[in-house]
Design an enzyme around this catalytic site. Structure first.
Site, PDB file in Angstrom:
ATOM      1  N   HIS A  26     -17.809 -49.169 -58.891  1.00  0.00           N
ATOM      2  CA  HIS A  26     -17.569 -48.854 -60.583  1.00  0.00           C
ATOM      3  C   HIS A  26     -16.866 -50.195 -61.045  1.00  0.00           C
ATOM      4  O   HIS A  26     -17.042 -50.380 -62.337  1.00  0.00           O
ATOM      5  CB  HIS A  26     -16.983 -47.573 -60.850  1.00  0.00           C
ATOM      6  CG  HIS A  26     -17.761 -46.541 -60.505  1.00  0.00           C
ATOM      7  ND1 HIS A  26     -18.147 -45.786 -59.460  1.00  0.00           N
ATOM      8  CD2 HIS A  26     -18.900 -45.830 -61.701  1.00  0.00           C
ATOM      9  CE1 HIS A  26     -19.018 -45.080 -59.682  1.00  0.00           C
ATOM     10  NE2 HIS A  26     -19.591 -44.861 -60.597  1.00  0.00           N
TER      11      HIS A  26
ATOM     12  N   CYS B 288     -31.352 -43.957 -63.760  1.00  0.00           N
ATOM     13  CA  CYS B 288     -30.065 -44.830 -64.470  1.00  0.00           C
ATOM     14  C   CYS B 288     -28.915 -45.359 -63.535  1.00  0.00           C
ATOM     15  O   CYS B 288     -27.781 -45.889 -63.840  1.00  0.00           O
ATOM     16  CB  CYS B 288     -29.365 -43.565 -65.116  1.00  0.00           C
ATOM     17  SG  CYS B 288     -28.543 -42.187 -64.126  1.00  0.00           S
TER      18      CYS B 288
ATOM     19  N   GLU C 200     -28.598 -37.475 -57.049  1.00  0.00           N
ATOM     20  CA  GLU C 200     -27.984 -38.594 -56.420  1.00  0.00           C
ATOM     21  C   GLU C 200     -27.767 -38.370 -54.983  1.00  0.00           C
ATOM     22  O   GLU C 200     -26.938 -39.103 -54.379  1.00  0.00           O
ATOM     23  CB  GLU C 200     -26.515 -38.490 -56.896  1.00  0.00           C
ATOM     24  CG  GLU C 200     -26.664 -38.776 -58.642  1.00  0.00           C
ATOM     25  CD  GLU C 200     -25.127 -38.951 -59.221  1.00  0.00           C
ATOM     26  OE1 GLU C 200     -24.903 -40.160 -59.332  1.00  0.00           O
ATOM     27  OE2 GLU C 200     -24.286 -37.883 -59.596  1.00  0.00           O
TER      28      GLU C 200
ATOM     29  N   ASP D 283     -25.608 -43.785 -56.026  1.00  0.00           N
ATOM     30  CA  ASP D 283     -25.353 -42.599 -55.315  1.00  0.00           C
ATOM     31  C   ASP D 283     -26.280 -42.371 -54.173  1.00  0.00           C
ATOM     32  O   ASP D 283     -26.055 -41.787 -53.073  1.00  0.00           O
ATOM     33  CB  ASP D 283     -24.662 -41.642 -55.869  1.00  0.00           C
ATOM     34  CG  ASP D 283     -23.209 -41.661 -56.509  1.00  0.00           C
ATOM     35  OD1 ASP D 283     -22.251 -42.255 -55.590  1.00  0.00           O
ATOM     36  OD2 ASP D 283     -22.877 -41.659 -57.454  1.00  0.00           O
TER      37      ASP D 283
END
Ligand code: PEP
Ligand code: MG
Length: 585
Positions: free
Chosen positions: A209, A523, A452, A476
């Site tokens: 992240h 996404c 995910e 993920d």
């Protein structure tokens, strides 16, 4: 002497500037430039902070009982001595006067300089004094918090500099690049408002992240550069090649000139792409492709609109919850933030994902350091929300209320079990009932699930029974399919979006969505990766959500694509054992 450090390329472009070394535990200080007229005031703030600490320590000394251990009194002496040391005070003055750093920034910069000198000392006793110095500086910073700066931090960074702009002298106007061992996503948010032209960290993976936020800032960044923060010294000239994942330290004039040239090429390419902003994203054979934006904060909506996004495909709402020392934002605060994002998108739809904390997205830095058993497999995302239904419903109510102001979709991360789906939907019903009971207005929302976890991809039909749309979180999905921690640079080479197992899961979810006439978006970072666009289009993907900065480059790929040719080719790629080689052909 010139040398280079290799890491992972995470945010594209070239940055050239002087290094600012930041230790992650001290990053929560503001970084901004002051005006020359404010220099005296900043020096005075440091002086006041220092004097307050001196007084505090002297009081402690006076109040010390006669039988206090000798070590304690000796420690206070050392701290007092460090406080008076010219290396600290003179250095801080230098950064404020010569570089126009704000007081806190000057103090932490000088701390890094001296800490490095301590590290290099032979004498173990002296080496250990580094911790004392850190404590002393942290005390000063705490005191300075009480003495407000007369200068407000500016809201934006100075303009990007090209090599032509650079002067190899000590003017204050040179770009700065940040070098740190580690930065949490919350740290990165802090730096979003700051002056840095690029980032380098020792740790981190491509889709960690921290890397994602760096990309969203659209400035060059390299993560997983191992010992960069040890090798680079404060104020060294550094080139960050965000395309190649290389950091060049102390470059020669020839290298500098070469990268200056490449920097200008990148700028020209940006300008060229900017012309596509108003062009509809339609393939050669007439398929309309939806290009959406991923945002972390409501203020990012402006960049999304500027880049020509047709909506927000992923608002990572957890960033509203971070860096607040565990004080979660209440319903009204969240409601205002969601409304701000909706307003920012000027009538375009906004997909708000419910909080996804845990793993490499801790709520605050302290939690980051705590011992989790296995954070990526633990209580994160929807699991965290379902474990605290009151907190979850606070968020749901805020989103539902905001939906009265614009088109909102609600997206749930990391679902894997049917009972989780049912519990989640029950919480949405309950949140609506609570709003009804309060007589509070709210709007309609489309409900979506993120795919995910391999389990979710494999039971896509069940998911489609319950949800209006799906969004594939490839970051993920890759992590969990291949058992690779996405934040761990040691296994980054095995983190492969083109692994056949990953591609088959992605392909199956897209195909099933299409069969049932429901929208499927990607996404994860693959949606913004130009090398993946043709393959995803060939697999039938018609909706991509990515950082605003990537939208135009992806649009260019879309405009050149013919899905009639890409579809059979994609099936061949996905069925192969080595998709990467086929993709290259
Ligand atoms: C993903 O996993 O691909 C995703 C988009 O969510 P995040 O990166 O926030 O985990
Ligand atoms: Mg995810």
């Amino acid at each position: 002497m010139t040398f280079s450090v290799h890491g992972l390329a995470v945010a594209r472009g070239i940055a050239i500037g002087r290094a600012v070394l930041v230790a992650s535990s001290r990053v929560d200080v503001a970084h901004y430039f002051v005006e020359p007229s404010q220099v005296e005031g900043e020096i005075e703030r440091v002086r006041q902070g220092r004097n307050a600490v001196v007084e505090e320590l002297q009081r402690l000394q006076t109040d010390m009982p006669a039988d206090a251990p000798h070590e304690l009194t000796a420690l206070l002496d050392v701290h007092l001595m460090l406080l008076q040391d010219e290396a600290l005070t003179g250095g801080v003055k230098h950064w404020i006067t010569e570089r126009l750093y704000n007081a806190e920034w000057a103090l932490t910069t000088q701390l890094e300089v001296i800490a490095r000198q301590f590290d290099e000392m032979e004498d173990e006793y002296l080496r250990e004094r580094k911790a004392d110095l850190e404590q002393v500086v942290e005390r000063i910073l705490r005191h300075m918090k009480g003495v407000a700066s007369p200068v407000a931090p500016p809201a934006s960074s100075p303009r990007r500099k090209t090599q032509q702009d650079l002067l190899l002298d000590d003017t204050v106007d040179v770009p700065l690049v940040l070098v740190a061992h580690d930065l949490s996503p919350a740290d990165m948010l802090q730096f979003k408002q700051s002056v840095f032209a690029g980032f380098v960290t020792d740790v981190g993976g491509k889709t960690s992240h921290t890397a994602i936020v760096a990309r969203s800032m659209d400035i060059p960044a390299v993560v997983g550069a191992r010992a960069a923060s040890q090798l680079v010294r404060q104020d060294d000239w550094v080139i960050i090649d965000g395309d190649a994942g290389v950091v060049i330290v102390d470059p020669s004039p020839i290298i500098l000139a070469e990268y200056g040239f490449r920097q200008r090429q990148v700028e020209l390419e940006r300008e060229r792409l900017a012309r596509l902003r108003h062009t509809p994203a339609i393939t050669i054979d007439g398929h309309k492709i939806e290009l959406l934006a991923n945002i972390e904060q409501p203020g990012d909506a402006a960049a999304a609109v500027r880049a020509g996004a047709v909506g927000v495909g992923l608002f990572r709402s957890e960033f509203l919850f971070m860096g607040k020392s565990g004080n979660l934002p209440g319903e009204d605060e969240q409601y205002r933030a969601y409304c701000e994002a909706i307003d920012g998108m000027q009538g375009l739809p906004v997909t708000i994902r419910t909080i996804d904390v845990g793993a490499d997205k801790p709520l605050d830095n302290k939690a980051h350091k705590d011992n989790y058993l296995n954070p990526a497999l633990g209580l994160r995302a929807i699991r965290w929300s379902l474990a605290d239904p009151a907190m979850f419903r606070t968020q749901l109510r805020a989103v539902l209320r905001a939906a009265a102001h614009g088109k909102v979709n609600l997206l749930f991360p990391m679902l894997a079990h049917t009972h989780e789906i049912q519990q989640t939907l029950a919480q949405v019903d309950l949140a609506r009932a609570e709003l009804d009971a309060r007589g509070e207005p709210y709007g309609p929302v489309q409900l979506g699930a993120m795919i995910e976890v391999p389990a979710a991809a494999l039971m896509v039909r069940t998911f489609l029974k319950y949800f209006d749309f799906l969004s594939i979180g490839t970051n993920d999905l890759i992590q969990y399919t291949l058992a690779i921690d996405r934040a761990d640079e040691a296994v980054a080479h095995l983190y492969d979006p083109l692994h056949p197992a990953v591609l088959r899961l992605v392909g199956d979810v897209i195909a099933e969505g299409e069969r049932q006439g429901k929208s499927v978006c990607v996404c994860g970072e693959t949606a913004g990766d130009v090398t993946m666009t043709r393959l995803l289009l060939g697999l039938g993907l018609r909706s991509f959500s990515m950082h605003p900065a990537q939208i135009l480059a992806i649009k260019q790929e879309v405009l050149r694509a013919d899905t009639r040719k890409l579809a059979p080719w994609a099936q061949q790629v996905i069925g192969g054992e080595e998709p990467a080689t086929l993709l290259a052909s």
